[in-house]
Scaffold this active site. Structure first.
Site, PDB file in Angstrom:
ATOM      1  N   ALA A 137       0.816  -1.219   0.000  1.00 23.93           N
ATOM      2  CA  ALA A 137       0.000   0.000   0.000  1.00 23.93           C
ATOM      3  C   ALA A 137       0.848   1.267   0.000  1.00 23.93           C
ATOM      4  CB  ALA A 137      -0.936  -0.005   1.206  1.00 23.93           C
ATOM      5  N   ASP A 270       0.808  -2.466  13.059  1.00 26.60           N
ATOM      6  CA  ASP A 270       0.833  -1.941  11.693  1.00 26.60           C
ATOM      7  C   ASP A 270      -0.526  -1.328  11.349  1.00 26.60           C
ATOM      8  OD1 ASP A 270       1.799  -1.233   9.222  1.00 26.60           O
ATOM      9  OD2 ASP A 270       1.618  -3.232   8.347  1.00 26.60           O
TER      10      ASP A 270
END
Length: 370
Positions: A137, A270
């Site tokens: 991403a 994360d």
């Protein structure tokens, strides 16, 4: 405050002990009697853990560290309520000026902490020295080969960077690892197509961690072990894992834990801004992220961070990966703290941080003393 009648995790073992906290620090441990006027917190039937330490987290509850100081402070205040005593706001790919602004914001909160918030240990830079093939991403247009000039431009007038993730196969990466080591910055491998041999070579220069093991990196194959194989085999390397049940199958979590043990594996969130929030549309680095059933993905289906909170990672490692609590607890407390030299965190001992995380018999969050 006196935390009474809990089962405390001390020295790698569980023991019945009371814990007294004074002025934000652990003052006494043992069979303690209340003092006149002292606040008493009953921990009967609960596990008393050190405050958790998250060394890889982008955002939480609608706040993202890339947006500035106010968001970092909101992260600090919100994370404390989830049992996190200390964290490392993690940047992602962005233009050089935007990265510098984010680092300045992180440093501002580190230097002037929130009165009621998790401590900022420093910044974790997860970009821009990453491989395009495994960018995940991250924004591909912001990626580049490692260079001291680019790093110094991004970090100018700051000293808060404590960790950096890079792709060790890129030109200039090995020299960058050595440069960062000389400045006390921990280096990790991920978003990388490196061979096992390239990871070992980076470890020779000072690399000590693998970011989000198995994710956004060359795969483990029995003749080409790649980034994860090198991380699991090299005793110099600690592996970070996202134990949310999506990024890694429970068997993969168990394999990693059995390979590395309590001192060789770190649980990370994360997380992106949807952590602690309902399903819906969110943002990550200017990209739309769609969260459904707690899974965060870009429009093309690529996983975009997690919505995990660290206490849930402990729960998942114990209940899904079937690992003993004595092995799991250090992975979210002392091991991450030690891995970045954060003294005074991750342990229940006199003088340490007084944030204590309470969990029930089913390994669900039951409270936080702060």
């Amino acid at each position: 405050m006196l935390v009474k009648n809990g089962t405390a995790f001390i020295g790698g073992h569980f023991t019945r002990a009371d814990v007294r906290v004074e002025n934000g620090k652990i003052a006494q441990i043992g069979d303690l009697q209340p003092r006149e006027g002292e606040e008493i917190r009953s921990a009967a039937g609960l596990y008393v853990l050190p405050g958790l330490v998250d060394i890889h987290i982008h955002a939480y509850a609608g706040a993202d560290c890339m947006r500035g100081e106010d968001d970092v402070r909101r992260m600090s205040e919100g994370l404390l309520k989830t049992g996190v005593a200390a964290f490392m706001p993690t940047t992602m790919s962005a233009p050089i000026e935007a990265t510098n602004r984010a680092l300045r914001a992180i440093q501002a909160v580190r230097d002037m902490p929130c009165e009621k918030g998790a401590a900022v240990l420093g910044a974790h830079m997860e970009a821009p020295f990453l491989c395009e093939k495994y960018k995940g991403a991250q924004l591909g247009e912001c990626l580049m080969n490692p260079s001291v000039e680019a790093y110094e431009a991004m970090t100018r007038e700051t000293d808060c960077v404590r960790m950096m993730t890079l792709a060790p196969e890129l030109p200039g990466a090995l020299d960058m690892v050595a440069y960062l080591k000389a400045r006390g910055v921990v280096t990790c491998a991920a978003h990388s197509n490196a061979t096992a041999e390239e990871v070992h070579a980076a470890a020779d220069r000072g690399l000590t961690q693998i970011t989000h093991l198995f994710n956004a990196q060359s795969p483990l194959h029995h003749r080409k072990p790649g980034v994860p194989g090198a991380g699991l085999a090299d005793e110099r390397i600690i592996v970070q894992a996202i134990a949310d049940g999506l990024h890694l199958h429970p068997d993969a979590l168990r394999i990693a834990a059995l390979c590395k043990g309590a001192k060789g594996m770190v649980l990370i969130s994360d997380s992106m801004e949807a952590a602690g929030m309902p399903d819906g549309q969110y943002d990550l680095g200017g990209q739309a992220v769609f969260v459904k059933n707690g899974e965060a993905r870009l429009a093309d289906g690529v996983i975009a961070g997690s919505t995990l909170v660290l206490h849930r990672a402990i729960h998942n490692m114990i209940t899904l990966a079937k690992m003993p609590p004595e092995t799991v607890i250090p992975m979210a407390t002392s091991t991450p703290a030690d891995s970045v030299g954060a003294k005074g965190y991750g342990r229940i001992e006199p003088g340490a941080c007084g944030v204590l995380t309470l969990m029930d018999a089913g390994w669900n969050l039951a409270g936080v003393t702060a």
